[in-house]
Design a protein around this motif. Structure first.
Motif, PDB file in Angstrom:
ATOM      1  N   ALA A 153       0.825  -1.211   0.000  1.00 19.39           N
ATOM      2  CA  ALA A 153       0.000   0.000   0.000  1.00 19.39           C
ATOM      3  C   ALA A 153       0.856   1.257   0.000  1.00 19.39           C
ATOM      4  CB  ALA A 153      -0.927   0.005   1.205  1.00 19.39           C
ATOM      5  N   LYS A 154       0.389   2.295  -0.685  1.00 16.59           N
ATOM      6  CA  LYS A 154       1.003   3.614  -0.581  1.00 16.59           C
ATOM      7  C   LYS A 154       0.584   4.232   0.752  1.00 16.59           C
ATOM      8  CE  LYS A 154       2.550   3.712  -4.918  1.00 16.59           C
ATOM      9  NZ  LYS A 154       3.989   3.806  -5.287  1.00 16.59           N
ATOM     10  N   LEU A 155       1.525   4.886   1.416  1.00 17.31           N
ATOM     11  CA  LEU A 155       1.269   5.416   2.755  1.00 17.31           C
ATOM     12  C   LEU A 155       1.272   6.945   2.727  1.00 17.31           C
ATOM     13  CD1 LEU A 155       3.500   2.983   4.869  1.00 17.31           C
ATOM     14  CD2 LEU A 155       1.131   2.687   4.085  1.00 17.31           C
ATOM     15  N   LEU A 156       0.212   7.536   3.331  1.00 16.73           N
ATOM     16  CA  LEU A 156       0.005   8.985   3.269  1.00 16.73           C
ATOM     17  C   LEU A 156      -0.088   9.614   4.644  1.00 16.73           C
ATOM     18  CD1 LEU A 156      -1.352   7.820   0.526  1.00 16.73           C
ATOM     19  CD2 LEU A 156      -2.592   9.997   0.514  1.00 16.73           C
ATOM     20  N   TYR A 157       0.327  10.882   4.699  1.00 14.86           N
ATOM     21  CA  TYR A 157      -0.119  11.786   5.755  1.00 14.86           C
ATOM     22  C   TYR A 157      -1.223  12.628   5.155  1.00 14.86           C
ATOM     23  CZ  TYR A 157      -0.718  15.520   9.016  1.00 14.86           C
ATOM     24  OH  TYR A 157      -1.311  16.421   9.883  1.00 14.86           O
ATOM     25  N   ASN A 158      -2.351  12.805   5.857  1.00 15.15           N
ATOM     26  CA  ASN A 158      -3.536  13.481   5.324  1.00 15.15           C
ATOM     27  C   ASN A 158      -3.928  14.645   6.225  1.00 15.15           C
ATOM     28  OD1 ASN A 158      -5.804  13.407   3.373  1.00 15.15           O
ATOM     29  ND2 ASN A 158      -7.050  12.993   5.180  1.00 15.15           N
ATOM     30  N   ASP A 159      -4.223  15.818   5.622  1.00 14.37           N
ATOM     31  CA  ASP A 159      -4.606  16.971   6.434  1.00 14.37           C
ATOM     32  C   ASP A 159      -5.413  17.964   5.593  1.00 14.37           C
ATOM     33  OD1 ASP A 159      -4.767  18.736   8.633  1.00 14.37           O
ATOM     34  OD2 ASP A 159      -2.684  18.362   9.190  1.00 14.37           O
ATOM     35  N   TYR A 160      -6.045  18.944   6.283  1.00 14.04           N
ATOM     36  CA  TYR A 160      -6.964  19.861   5.618  1.00 14.04           C
ATOM     37  C   TYR A 160      -6.402  21.274   5.475  1.00 14.04           C
ATOM     38  CZ  TYR A 160      -8.159  21.198  10.482  1.00 14.04           C
ATOM     39  OH  TYR A 160      -8.108  21.597  11.813  1.00 14.04           O
ATOM     40  N   MET A 161      -5.083  21.447   5.574  1.00 16.75           N
ATOM     41  CA  MET A 161      -4.503  22.791   5.492  1.00 16.75           C
ATOM     42  C   MET A 161      -5.040  23.547   4.278  1.00 16.75           C
ATOM     43  SD  MET A 161      -2.391  20.149   4.821  1.00 16.75           S
ATOM     44  CE  MET A 161      -2.334  19.414   3.196  1.00 16.75           C
ATOM     45  N   GLY A 162      -5.464  24.765   4.517  1.00 15.90           N
ATOM     46  CA  GLY A 162      -6.066  25.574   3.469  1.00 15.90           C
ATOM     47  C   GLY A 162      -5.065  26.514   2.830  1.00 15.90           C
ATOM     48  N   HIS A 163      -5.552  27.328   1.900  1.00 12.70           N
ATOM     49  CA  HIS A 163      -4.687  28.234   1.157  1.00 12.70           C
ATOM     50  C   HIS A 163      -4.779  29.674   1.633  1.00 12.70           C
ATOM     51  CE1 HIS A 163      -8.585  28.021  -0.969  1.00 12.70           C
ATOM     52  NE2 HIS A 163      -8.422  29.311  -1.111  1.00 12.70           N
ATOM     53  N   ALA A 164      -5.641  29.955   2.629  1.00 12.43           N
ATOM     54  CA  ALA A 164      -5.809  31.329   3.111  1.00 12.43           C
ATOM     55  C   ALA A 164      -4.610  31.762   3.952  1.00 12.43           C
ATOM     56  CB  ALA A 164      -7.088  31.438   3.940  1.00 12.43           C
ATOM     57  N   ALA A 165      -4.483  33.089   4.129  1.00  9.23           N
ATOM     58  CA  ALA A 165      -3.375  33.620   4.917  1.00  9.23           C
ATOM     59  C   ALA A 165      -3.402  33.076   6.344  1.00  9.23           C
ATOM     60  CB  ALA A 165      -3.440  35.152   4.919  1.00  9.23           C
ATOM     61  N   LYS A 166      -4.602  32.889   6.897  1.00  9.11           N
ATOM     62  CA  LYS A 166      -4.717  32.404   8.265  1.00  9.11           C
ATOM     63  C   LYS A 166      -4.234  30.970   8.420  1.00  9.11           C
ATOM     64  CE  LYS A 166      -8.776  31.253   9.872  1.00  9.11           C
ATOM     65  NZ  LYS A 166     -10.189  31.275  10.289  1.00  9.11           N
ATOM     66  N   ASP A 167      -4.031  30.259   7.307  1.00 11.45           N
ATOM     67  CA  ASP A 167      -3.587  28.866   7.342  1.00 11.45           C
ATOM     68  C   ASP A 167      -2.073  28.721   7.248  1.00 11.45           C
ATOM     69  OD1 ASP A 167      -6.290  27.807   7.321  1.00 11.45           O
ATOM     70  OD2 ASP A 167      -6.371  28.414   5.234  1.00 11.45           O
ATOM     71  N   ALA A 168      -1.344  29.824   7.315  1.00 11.71           N
ATOM     72  CA  ALA A 168       0.105  29.774   7.096  1.00 11.71           C
ATOM     73  C   ALA A 168       0.801  28.865   8.110  1.00 11.71           C
ATOM     74  CB  ALA A 168       0.692  31.178   7.143  1.00 11.71           C
ATOM     75  N   LYS A 169       0.418  28.953   9.384  1.00 10.65           N
ATOM     76  CA  LYS A 169       1.045  28.103  10.394  1.00 10.65           C
ATOM     77  C   LYS A 169       0.737  26.629  10.149  1.00 10.65           C
ATOM     78  CE  LYS A 169       1.447  31.287  14.321  1.00 10.65           C
ATOM     79  NZ  LYS A 169       1.030  31.543  15.735  1.00 10.65           N
ATOM     80  N   HIS A 170      -0.478  26.366   9.705  1.00 10.32           N
ATOM     81  CA  HIS A 170      -0.876  24.988   9.428  1.00 10.32           C
ATOM     82  C   HIS A 170      -0.013  24.423   8.290  1.00 10.32           C
ATOM     83  CE1 HIS A 170      -4.580  22.093   9.127  1.00 10.32           C
ATOM     84  NE2 HIS A 170      -3.459  21.460   9.380  1.00 10.32           N
ATOM     85  N   ARG A 171       0.107  25.169   7.204  1.00 11.51           N
ATOM     86  CA  ARG A 171       0.908  24.711   6.084  1.00 11.51           C
ATOM     87  C   ARG A 171       2.365  24.513   6.492  1.00 11.51           C
ATOM     88  NH1 ARG A 171      -2.154  28.766   3.509  1.00 11.51           N
ATOM     89  NH2 ARG A 171      -0.349  30.169   3.466  1.00 11.51           N
ATOM     90  N   ALA A 172       2.898  25.476   7.239  1.00 11.74           N
ATOM     91  CA  ALA A 172       4.296  25.377   7.676  1.00 11.74           C
ATOM     92  C   ALA A 172       4.491  24.163   8.577  1.00 11.74           C
ATOM     93  CB  ALA A 172       4.716  26.656   8.398  1.00 11.74           C
ATOM     94  N   GLY A 173       3.517  23.894   9.444  1.00 11.84           N
ATOM     95  CA  GLY A 173       3.619  22.747  10.331  1.00 11.84           C
ATOM     96  C   GLY A 173       3.596  21.430   9.585  1.00 11.84           C
ATOM     97  N   VAL A 174       2.767  21.360   8.552  1.00  7.98           N
ATOM     98  CA  VAL A 174       2.712  20.141   7.735  1.00  7.98           C
ATOM     99  C   VAL A 174       4.035  19.935   7.008  1.00  7.98           C
ATOM    100  CG1 VAL A 174       1.626  19.093   5.713  1.00  7.98           C
ATOM    101  CG2 VAL A 174       0.217  20.118   7.505  1.00  7.98           C
ATOM    102  N   LEU A 175       4.594  20.997   6.447  1.00 10.16           N
ATOM    103  CA  LEU A 175       5.884  20.875   5.765  1.00 10.16           C
ATOM    104  C   LEU A 175       6.972  20.436   6.731  1.00 10.16           C
ATOM    105  CD1 LEU A 175       5.834  24.031   3.443  1.00 10.16           C
ATOM    106  CD2 LEU A 175       5.501  21.645   2.774  1.00 10.16           C
ATOM    107  N   LYS A 176       6.958  20.978   7.930  1.00  3.80           N
ATOM    108  CA  LYS A 176       7.943  20.584   8.952  1.00  3.80           C
ATOM    109  C   LYS A 176       7.793  19.108   9.296  1.00  3.80           C
ATOM    110  CE  LYS A 176       9.307  21.620  13.737  1.00  3.80           C
ATOM    111  NZ  LYS A 176       8.988  22.468  14.931  1.00  3.80           N
TER     112      LYS A 176
END
Length: 377
Positions: free
Chosen positions: A201-224
């Motif tokens: 099976a292919k293995l994923l991390y899954n999350d709902y990070m959005g594209h709005a400015a308020k989601d910047a920490k979420h996106r950065a956290g996922v990348l980290k």
């Protein structure tokens, strides 16, 4: 002559606003069209209890699903609050098995969602205050749970191994019953266990990070998080981008353009740079703040759909698009973030009478314009 995207949408919207029926669906299914480009199209299905008004028990709807889709995923039935909702000793695979059996009968692929949903609010009540009896026993418990679920379904093409572990407010791994027992290394443990239990099976991390400015920490956290997993040689193949556009957890505006779209492309470029594939795992459009007029709303939803999918399919790393409901009456969004005018939402490719909407045409157009890529099969 091939019409442009805007010309297609404007003409279709004008027809809808004049009282004409929405354009009929293509004779080719969305999955068949997707497969010509190395993509797959699928849908999430809620099974529910026998006799309940669930998607699975709606036969016309399931026929639509079987026609349009090549891959299915459980909406909730493979989550721990269903599988072990009653108590520690009980395993409840009955609801999940029903959809797996349906997929087998119809020759459809399956993907698994999810092995570890690292959020306390979605753990069964008995587990929220559970005493594992020390770190070694906690590791054994979580290993047994992940391995038992993964081994039961060897037909899963992919698994969302870990779901939504990043806190959008901080960009850090959430504090949960699992991390309190094992620390953040529970994430690595889940992936290594899944790899051993489901080696194909292919293995994923899954999350709902959005594209709005308020989601910047979420996106950065996922990348980290992804960078750390790759650095530690954790077996991860792809990122699951939920794709709930206009999700109330992020930003309810119906838009995907400008600086926010550019920020999202920068995020996607970072993911691409890590050598990860991508799936859109839970696609829909939350039209909470859309216009009151259904035709105008459908036009806007279709336009946003095309803007978003055109960007996403431009990445050859994108392998699948999974809708989170094909028709409006079977969308979870009908009960989340209600519209101020109390009107039913129109967040999916088909209306509640299973008639195709402009959104369906927009999905098809994005698929047809997508570059060809290597397929997962």
């Amino acid at each position: 002559m091939r019409m442009s995207r805007r010309e297609t949408l404007v003409m279709a919207a004008a027809a809808a606003m004049s009282g004409a029926a929405a354009p009929a669906a293509s004779s080719s299914s969305l999955d068949k069209i997707a497969r010509t480009k190395g993509l797959r199209f699928g849908n999430a299905v809620g099974v529910g209890a026998p006799g309940a008004k669930s998607a699975f028990n709606d036969k016309p709807y399931m026929e639509l699903v079987a026609r349009e889709c090549g891959i299915l995923v459980h909406e909730n039935e493979l989550k721990i609050y269903v599988i072990k909702g009653a108590n520690e000793a009980q395993w409840n695979f009955g609801p999940a098995d029903k959809l797996v059996d349906f997929a087998k009968q119809r020759g459809l692929l399956m993907r698994g969602h999810t092995l570890l949903w690292n959020r306390d609010e979605f753990a069964p009540n008995w587990l929220k205050s559970y005493d594992f009896g020390g770190k070694a026993k906690a590791e054994a418990w979580i290993t047994n749970y992940v391995a038992t679920v993964a081994k039961r379904y060897p037909q899963m093409q992919s698994f969302d191994v870990v779901n939504e572990t990043i806190d959008p407010a901080t960009g850090e791994i959430r504090d949960t019953v699992y991390t309190r027992a094992l620390g953040p290394e529970v994430i690595d443990l889940a992936f290594h266990t899944a790899k051993q239990a489901a080696p194909n099976a292919k293995l994923l991390y899954n999350d709902y990070m959005g594209h709005a400015a308020k989601d910047a920490k979420h996106r950065a956290g996922v990348l980290k998080l992804l960078e750390g997993l790759k650095k530690r040689n954790v077996p991860i193949d792809a990122l699951g981008v939920q794709g709930h556009i206009g999700n109330g957890d992020s930003d309810t505006r119906l838009a995907f353009a400008g600086e926010e779209a550019r920020e999202w492309r920068r995020f996607m470029d970072e993911v691409k740079g890590m050598g990860l594939d991508v799936l859109i795992t839970e696609f829909d459009i939350n039209d909470t703040d859309g216009p009151k007029d259904p035709a105008a709303r459908d036009q806007l939803v279709a336009s946003v759909t095309r803007d978003y999918l055109d960007m996403m399919v431009s990445y050859p790393e994108l392998k699948q698009i999974i809708a989170w409901g094909l028709s409006d009456n079977h969308s979870w969004l009908q009960t989340w973030w209600p519209r101020a005018d109390k009107l039913p939402k129109r967040p999916t490719p088909y209306d509640s009478n299973l008639k195709p909407k402009l959104m369906r045409a927009a999905i098809e157009a994005s698929l047809r314009s997508a570059p060809t890529r290597a397929s997962w099969g």
